[in-house]
Design a protein around this motif. Structure first.
Motif, mmCIF file in Angstrom:
data_model
loop_
_atom_site.group_PDB
_atom_site.id
_atom_site.type_symbol
_atom_site.label_atom_id
_atom_site.label_comp_id
_atom_site.label_asym_id
_atom_site.label_seq_id
_atom_site.Cartn_x
_atom_site.Cartn_y
_atom_site.Cartn_z
ATOM 1 N N ALA A 1 0.822 -1.213 0.000
ATOM 2 C CA ALA A 1 0.000 0.000 0.000
ATOM 3 C C ALA A 1 0.855 1.262 0.000
ATOM 4 C CB ALA A 1 -0.922 -0.005 1.213
ATOM 5 N N HIS A 2 1.989 1.240 0.688
ATOM 6 C CA HIS A 2 2.808 2.451 0.792
ATOM 7 C C HIS A 2 3.496 2.816 -0.528
ATOM 8 C CE1 HIS A 2 5.514 -0.884 1.672
ATOM 9 N NE2 HIS A 2 6.515 -0.112 1.295
ATOM 10 N N THR A 3 3.822 1.836 -1.368
ATOM 11 C CA THR A 3 4.417 2.131 -2.680
ATOM 12 C C THR A 3 3.384 2.031 -3.796
ATOM 13 O OG1 THR A 3 5.093 -0.170 -2.996
ATOM 14 C CG2 THR A 3 6.715 1.354 -2.025
ATOM 15 N N ARG A 4 2.160 1.643 -3.438
ATOM 16 C CA ARG A 4 1.059 1.473 -4.393
ATOM 17 C C ARG A 4 1.446 0.534 -5.537
ATOM 18 N NH1 ARG A 4 -3.416 3.911 -4.387
ATOM 19 N NH2 ARG A 4 -3.543 4.268 -6.616
ATOM 20 N N GLU A 5 1.932 -0.661 -5.146
ATOM 21 C CA GLU A 5 2.310 -1.695 -6.105
ATOM 22 C C GLU A 5 1.707 -3.023 -5.704
ATOM 23 O OE1 GLU A 5 6.713 -0.695 -7.739
ATOM 24 O OE2 GLU A 5 6.617 -1.408 -5.670
ATOM 25 N N ILE A 6 1.493 -3.863 -6.717
ATOM 26 C CA ILE A 6 1.075 -5.240 -6.470
ATOM 27 C C ILE A 6 2.054 -6.160 -7.178
ATOM 28 C CG2 ILE A 6 -1.364 -4.717 -6.178
ATOM 29 C CD1 ILE A 6 -1.736 -5.757 -9.077
ATOM 30 N N LYS A 7 2.184 -7.356 -6.638
ATOM 31 C CA LYS A 7 3.037 -8.366 -7.259
ATOM 32 C C LYS A 7 2.113 -9.385 -7.919
ATOM 33 C CE LYS A 7 6.840 -11.500 -6.158
ATOM 34 N NZ LYS A 7 7.639 -12.033 -5.039
ATOM 35 N N LEU A 8 2.226 -9.503 -9.236
ATOM 36 C CA LEU A 8 1.408 -10.438 -10.002
ATOM 37 C C LEU A 8 2.285 -11.601 -10.431
ATOM 38 C CD1 LEU A 8 -1.484 -10.732 -11.211
ATOM 39 C CD2 LEU A 8 -0.506 -9.901 -13.345
ATOM 40 N N GLN A 9 1.844 -12.815 -10.129
ATOM 41 C CA GLN A 9 2.639 -13.994 -10.456
ATOM 42 C C GLN A 9 1.863 -14.908 -11.393
ATOM 43 O OE1 GLN A 9 4.212 -16.006 -7.074
ATOM 44 N NE2 GLN A 9 5.216 -17.567 -8.270
ATOM 45 N N TRP A 10 2.577 -15.468 -12.363
ATOM 46 C CA TRP A 10 2.028 -16.448 -13.291
ATOM 47 C C TRP A 10 3.124 -17.453 -13.566
ATOM 48 C CZ3 TRP A 10 3.244 -11.473 -14.327
ATOM 49 C CH2 TRP A 10 4.230 -11.237 -15.275
ATOM 50 N N ALA A 11 2.767 -18.719 -13.651
ATOM 51 C CA ALA A 11 3.729 -19.809 -13.885
ATOM 52 C C ALA A 11 4.924 -19.620 -12.954
ATOM 53 C CB ALA A 11 4.127 -19.876 -15.347
ATOM 54 N N GLU A 12 6.111 -19.498 -13.499
ATOM 55 C CA GLU A 12 7.322 -19.328 -12.691
ATOM 56 C C GLU A 12 7.831 -17.891 -12.723
ATOM 57 O OE1 GLU A 12 8.540 -21.793 -10.802
ATOM 58 O OE2 GLU A 12 6.826 -22.959 -11.531
ATOM 59 N N ASP A 13 7.035 -16.968 -13.212
ATOM 60 C CA ASP A 13 7.464 -15.588 -13.363
ATOM 61 C C ASP A 13 6.562 -14.663 -12.559
ATOM 62 O OD1 ASP A 13 9.133 -13.625 -14.286
ATOM 63 O OD2 ASP A 13 8.330 -13.606 -16.332
ATOM 64 N N TRP A 14 7.038 -13.458 -12.252
ATOM 65 C CA TRP A 14 6.251 -12.473 -11.533
ATOM 66 C C TRP A 14 6.696 -11.080 -11.935
ATOM 67 C CZ3 TRP A 14 9.376 -9.301 -8.759
ATOM 68 C CH2 TRP A 14 10.625 -9.795 -8.405
ATOM 69 N N LYS A 15 5.840 -10.089 -11.585
ATOM 70 C CA LYS A 15 6.147 -8.712 -11.943
ATOM 71 C C LYS A 15 5.488 -7.778 -10.940
ATOM 72 C CE LYS A 15 5.864 -5.528 -15.794
ATOM 73 N NZ LYS A 15 5.683 -5.395 -17.217
ATOM 74 N N TRP A 16 6.220 -6.731 -10.556
ATOM 75 C CA TRP A 16 5.639 -5.673 -9.738
ATOM 76 C C TRP A 16 4.946 -4.688 -10.666
ATOM 77 C CZ3 TRP A 16 4.928 -5.748 -4.717
ATOM 78 C CH2 TRP A 16 5.729 -6.574 -3.930
ATOM 79 N N ILE A 17 3.722 -4.333 -10.316
ATOM 80 C CA ILE A 17 2.914 -3.439 -11.149
ATOM 81 C C ILE A 17 2.466 -2.259 -10.303
ATOM 82 C CG2 ILE A 17 0.794 -3.234 -12.489
ATOM 83 C CD1 ILE A 17 0.990 -6.289 -12.912
ATOM 84 N N GLY A 18 2.717 -1.063 -10.803
ATOM 85 C CA GLY A 18 2.250 0.142 -10.124
ATOM 86 C C GLY A 18 0.758 0.340 -10.342
ATOM 87 N N LEU A 19 0.055 0.657 -9.269
ATOM 88 C CA LEU A 19 -1.400 0.835 -9.376
ATOM 89 C C LEU A 19 -1.773 2.037 -10.239
ATOM 90 C CD1 LEU A 19 -2.619 -0.024 -5.768
ATOM 91 C CD2 LEU A 19 -2.922 -1.352 -7.847
ATOM 92 N N ASP A 20 -0.839 2.944 -10.455
ATOM 93 C CA ASP A 20 -1.147 4.098 -11.292
ATOM 94 C C ASP A 20 -1.335 3.723 -12.752
ATOM 95 O OD1 ASP A 20 1.576 3.448 -11.352
ATOM 96 O OD2 ASP A 20 2.154 5.464 -11.942
ATOM 97 N N ARG A 21 -0.871 2.529 -13.158
ATOM 98 C CA ARG A 21 -1.052 2.066 -14.549
ATOM 99 C C ARG A 21 -2.321 1.231 -14.727
ATOM 100 N NH1 ARG A 21 3.467 -1.040 -17.078
ATOM 101 N NH2 ARG A 21 2.160 -0.658 -18.869
#
Length: 111
Positions: A84-104
């Motif tokens: 919540a403090h950086t407004r990011e979520i971590k999305l994971q699929w298969a063996e990979d993941w990515k941090w995504i900013g909520l502003d996008r």
């Protein structure tokens, strides 16, 4: 010299187009297709947050639509962390993941 000019007033050889010119024309066309990010109201943000929490708590697969000035990007996976403090979520699929900013983020829905 006048014989080199044709009906359009250009040198015959000047009708050739270099690859650099083609790419510049494409980038100019792409610039005109640029679009603005939609403004999401409070109700839409509550819906997005609720769906992200559902994925985090119940391990539900979601699709996240990310804004891009030319074409939206859709990622699908499971939310494994929310900061919540950086407004990011971590999305994971298969063996990979990515941090995504909520502003996008412009849309989230369950799969």
């Amino acid at each position: 010299m006048g014989r080199k000019l044709e009906g359009n007033g250009l040198w015959e050889s000047s009708r050739m187009m270099l690859p650099e010119h083609k790419s510049r024309i494409r980038s100019d066309e792409r610039e005109t297709m640029r679009r603005e990010k939609p403004i999401l109201d409070e109700q839409k943000w509550e819906e997005i947050e609720r769906t992200l929490l559902l994925s985090l708590r119940n391990h539900v697969r979601v699709s996240i639509v990310l804004f891009d000035p030319y074409e939206d990007v859709v990622l699908s996976g499971f939310v494994t962390s929310i900061h919540a403090h950086t407004r990011e979520i971590k999305l994971q699929w298969a063996e990979d993941w990515k941090w995504i900013g909520l502003d996008r983020v412009v849309e989230v829905y369950t799969c």
